[in-house]
Design a protein around this motif. Structure first.
Motif, short mmCIF file in Angstrom:
data_model
loop_
_atom_site.label_atom_id
_atom_site.label_comp_id
_atom_site.label_asym_id
_atom_site.label_seq_id
_atom_site.Cartn_x
_atom_site.Cartn_y
_atom_site.Cartn_z
N LEU A 643 -86.53 101.55 -59.73
CA LEU A 643 -85.11 101.92 -59.18
C LEU A 643 -85.21 103.31 -58.46
O LEU A 643 -84.53 103.41 -57.36
CB LEU A 643 -84.29 102.25 -60.44
CG LEU A 643 -82.93 102.81 -60.06
CD1 LEU A 643 -82.08 101.68 -59.23
CD2 LEU A 643 -82.00 102.69 -61.45
N GLY A 644 -86.06 104.12 -58.73
CA GLY A 644 -86.10 105.48 -58.24
C GLY A 644 -86.70 105.35 -56.81
O GLY A 644 -86.43 105.89 -55.83
N HIS A 645 -87.63 104.39 -56.71
CA HIS A 645 -88.02 104.00 -55.40
C HIS A 645 -86.93 103.35 -54.50
O HIS A 645 -87.07 103.68 -53.20
CB HIS A 645 -89.21 102.97 -55.45
CG HIS A 645 -90.06 102.73 -54.14
ND1 HIS A 645 -90.30 101.38 -53.70
CD2 HIS A 645 -90.49 103.61 -53.02
CE1 HIS A 645 -90.63 101.47 -52.54
NE2 HIS A 645 -90.80 102.63 -52.09
N LEU A 646 -86.19 102.54 -54.92
CA LEU A 646 -85.22 101.91 -54.12
C LEU A 646 -84.08 102.64 -53.85
O LEU A 646 -83.65 102.75 -52.76
CB LEU A 646 -84.51 100.84 -55.31
CG LEU A 646 -85.25 99.46 -55.45
CD1 LEU A 646 -84.57 98.49 -56.50
CD2 LEU A 646 -85.44 98.78 -54.21
N LEU A 647 -83.88 103.94 -54.78
CA LEU A 647 -83.02 104.97 -54.22
C LEU A 647 -83.50 106.10 -53.27
O LEU A 647 -82.86 106.83 -52.90
CB LEU A 647 -82.29 105.58 -55.78
CG LEU A 647 -81.44 104.76 -56.44
CD1 LEU A 647 -81.14 105.50 -57.81
CD2 LEU A 647 -80.35 104.15 -55.91
N GLY A 648 -84.82 105.91 -52.95
CA GLY A 648 -85.48 106.79 -52.10
C GLY A 648 -85.67 108.18 -52.72
O GLY A 648 -86.07 109.25 -52.18
N LEU A 649 -85.96 108.17 -54.23
CA LEU A 649 -86.27 109.27 -54.78
C LEU A 649 -87.67 109.64 -54.90
O LEU A 649 -88.32 110.72 -55.50
CB LEU A 649 -85.61 109.37 -56.16
CG LEU A 649 -83.95 109.39 -56.16
CD1 LEU A 649 -83.25 109.16 -57.57
CD2 LEU A 649 -83.64 110.65 -55.50
#
Length: 732
Positions: A643-649
């Protein structure tokens, strides 16, 4: 304070050229970095220093004063001093390294350098001006911590040794992770590491790593006075503990310098003042006492002063005391354990306001040595009172009589109460959870009151998180609060459940609904008793420790995972388990002590839990395979990384690291394919951190939490990307 004789140099031979190489530098050095001001004054200081006690001259081409320093050094025989210079970030392109080194050699008026150091693991464009006096910082990054680029520069530096231009190599401003990789790839090992290291940034792990790798550490600016300081930065020289120690005979600055020497490193002082240098002549002739060193060591805050470039401030992010972008600067990153006279590791967490404080003892073999240790573990005011050991039937069969008889042999009045446990629940593991309820609570209270207690009595829990929690409520409510000691016997207890002020038992309306915030006087952890756990229960708590590693410390992550690569049997090794407990506690304690200061301290313990709680709950439904809490947390952390990767974090490598690190331990990484995404999303809405949408923390990289623009570490997340993250996880 006593006399001590220390030699200035240790000479060896270059591994390539065979020429003499001065390794390491002398213990006391002068740093010639002076913000491009007063080049002649710096040169005069160097001349005075080399003619007295200082034999180590630390130069840098960025200072633009090497020619003046060379004029000063020309008055001395070349063999009488050790001179090093640093490769500027503007000259870090491999094709520029040789010319930059030759330029420093020419300006310093020497035929070779004793050491040539990579100033930062960074490359700037050649026209950058990172230390400009008048125009401000103007620079453009080429690379910032890219390991392949770093190695290309370092390989060019290795060729300088081949050519006889330098006798040894060094690096600066690197932490353990970067330095470890460089050591694994280099041909000529660096002999020196220069880093920021002072009273408020002790970096004990980095110092120990360098000792093991035979790398000499040079601490720059031990008094903490560096360029570009913010007006609100603390003044080390005004620290009250330091001033009290200095009252005995010496200046505060001398105490700081002497401390650095006694920690086994060289020190460099940025001063053009001849009078200040004269004060340092006797630094090698006296010692700080063990008590002084201990008091000074306790001041470590993980506080780092700003560096030249803003982007450089987190280059040492793998340091165990890093307090940069991924951690609140208002609190230490780590609270080190201290060793007591019995060889146990001691720690403590506490909280202001209504005063809450709990001590921690990690000691192998403690449970079998209670005849000797008992009175040091049970609070002194309880020694003459009736005390109660409460355990469950599973743990009682393993350790009940050992602990009871040990405490009695220590001269303590002790009665044992045994709570029933389920020998095997739906997960196939023993459990006390079904009996963590009001009925058992009342039965225990009736037994204690019926037998008799006083306001000085102590409740001693012996078991995992369930027994620890149940006893916490008993101690909190009897006589409005009596003494409490936990002997926690599971990894979940040692690495998570027991290390908190929260005490609770379950109610028919939900889990942990009845309880109190109540501190145990002491939590005792004996890693030896973990050997009787099943593999699943062993890993159950490891997941919670790994949570702290992934969010707070690459070093902790490595300490957990790397010993298990290809050797899962290490999981049962008592030394590994002791290290696991100690390292996790050191990282976890600051999040408890400083809990109210930042939502970082809430998001860290909740990492992966928004998904984990839902997956764990659903796993106990008919047709599913029940998961232990730690197993669900491991899965939740992998989904959260997606999820963090999907959010660009974070980048994709962070996701890949999660699956590798979790999987290497033997914990599950993926949501069971028997579960439905919609069911997970529905159950997530009941999580206590759900505020119209999930509220979660994320990893920016391994060991560093992502941070919002407003300074918060909590992110409100739409359900659709959560769905996509779950699907990505379940497709692997």
């Amino acid at each position: 304070m006593g006399k001590r004789q220390v030699s200035y140099f240790a000479f060896s031979t270059s591994p390539v050229s065979g020429k003499p190489a001065a390794i390491p530098p002398s213990l006391i050095g002068i740093s010639t970095l002076n913000a491009l001001r007063d080049a002649e004054k710096v040169a005069d200081a160097v001349k005075h220093a080399v003619s007295s006690v200082v034999k180590y001259v630390d130069c840098s081409s960025d200072s633009q004063n090497e020619k003046q320093i060379g004029n000063a050094l020309s008055a001395f025989d070349r063999s009488s001093f050790y001179v090093g210079s640093k490769l500027s970030c503007c000259d870090a392109a491999p094709e520029d390294v040789t010319e930059a080194c030759k330029r420093s050699i020419t300006e310093l008026g020497v035929s070779y350098l004793d050491n040539y150091m990579m100033h930062w693991p960074v490359q700037l464009k050649s026209d950058s001006k990172p230390v400009s006096l008048d125009d401000g910082d103007t620079y453009e990054l080429v690379q910032d911590g890219d390991m392949d680029c770093i190695m290309a520069t370092y390989e060019a530096m290795e060729r300088l040794v081949d050519q006889g231009l330098v006798r040894s190599l060094g690096v600066s401003n690197m932490g353990i992770r970067t330095l470890s990789e460089l050591l694994s790839r280099c041909r000529i090992r660096p002999t020196v590491l220069e880093v920021e290291m002072h009273l408020y940034l002790a970096q004990p792990k980095l110092l120990e790593f360098c000792r093991e790798e035979n790398i000499h550490v040079v601490a720059n600016s031990p008094p903490g006075k560096m360029r570009n300081r913010h007006p609100n930065d603390p003044s080390l020289l005004d620290d009250p503990v330091l001033l009290r120690i200095a009252e005995e005979a010496v200046r505060a600055a001398q105490v700081l310098l002497r401390r650095g020497i006694q920690r086994g490193r060289s020190i460099t002082r940025k001063t053009p003042s001849q009078s200040l240098m004269d004060e340092n002549k006797d630094l090698l002739d006296w010692c700080l006492s063990r008590d002084h060193m201990s008091r000074l060591d306790a001041l470590d805050k993980g506080s780092r002063f700003p560096s030249v470039l803003p982007s450089m401030c987190d280059l040492d992010r793998d340091s165990e005391n890093y307090a940069g972008a991924g951690h609140p600067v208002s609190q230490p990153h780590r609270t080190p354990c201290t060793m007591d006279k019995n060889g146990g590791f001691r720690n403590r967490f506490e909280r202001p306001g209504k005063y809450l404080k709990t001590d921690i003892l990690v000691q192998r073999g403690a449970l079998s040595d209670l005849a000797r240790l008992g009175k040091s573990i049970i609070p002194e005011e309880s020694h003459g009172s009736a005390n109660y050991l409460i355990t469950d039937s599973v743990v009682d069969a393993l350790y009940g009589d050992t602990v009871l008889n040990g405490l009695k042999s220590a001269g303590l009045d002790m009665t044992k109460i045994v709570v029933p446990a389920v020998s095997m629940d739906e997960s196939g593991e023993p459990s006390t959870e079904p009996n963590k309820n009001g009925a058992i609570f009342n039965a225990c209270v009736d037994r204690v009151l019926g037998n008799g207690i006083s306001k000085h009595s102590c409740i001693i829990s012996l078991g995992g998180g369930v027994i620890n929690n149940l006893c916490g409520v008993i101690a909190a409510t009897l006589y409005r609060g009596i003494k409490l000691v936990h002997f926690t016997t599971t990894t979940m207890g040692m690495l998570d459940a027991a290390i908190d002020f929260k005490q609770a038992f379950n109610h028919s309306c939900g889990k942990n609904l009845v309880g109190a915030y109540y501190p145990a006087d002491l939590i005792v952890m004996d890693p030896e008793c973990l050997k009787t756990l099943s593999n699943r229960h062993m890993l159950n708590g490891v997941a919670e420790a790994l949570k702290h590693g992934l969010t707070q410390s690459w070093e902790l992550t490595s300490a957990i995972v790397e010993p298990l690569r290809g050797d899962s049997a290490r999981l049962g090794d008592s030394k590994y388990l002791e290290t696991l407990c100690k390292e996790t506690i050191e990282i976890k304690v600051p999040t408890l002590t400083h809990y109210k200061e930042s939502d970082f301290n809430e998001m860290v313990p909740q990492y992966g839990h928004a998904v984990a709680h839902a997956v764990e709950h659903l796993s106990w439904e008919e047709g599913q395979v029940p998961l232990l809490h730690g197993e669900a947390v491991a899965i939740g952390m992998c989904v959260t990384a997606e999820l963090g990767h999907l959010l660009g974090l974070c980048d994709k490598s962070v996701v890949d690291h999660h699956y590798d690190l979790v999987g290497t331990t033997g914990l599950p990484c993926n949501v069971p394919d028997t579960m439905k995404v919609n069911d997970i999303l529905h159950v997530m809405t009941y999580d206590k951190h759900f505020m119209s949408k999930p509220c979660m923390g994320f990893c920016k990289e391994i060991g560093v939490m992502a941070k919002n623009k407003d300074g918060s570490y909590a992110f409100s997340v739409e359900m659709e990307p959560v769905r996509e993250a779950l699907q990505l996880n379940m497709s692997k």
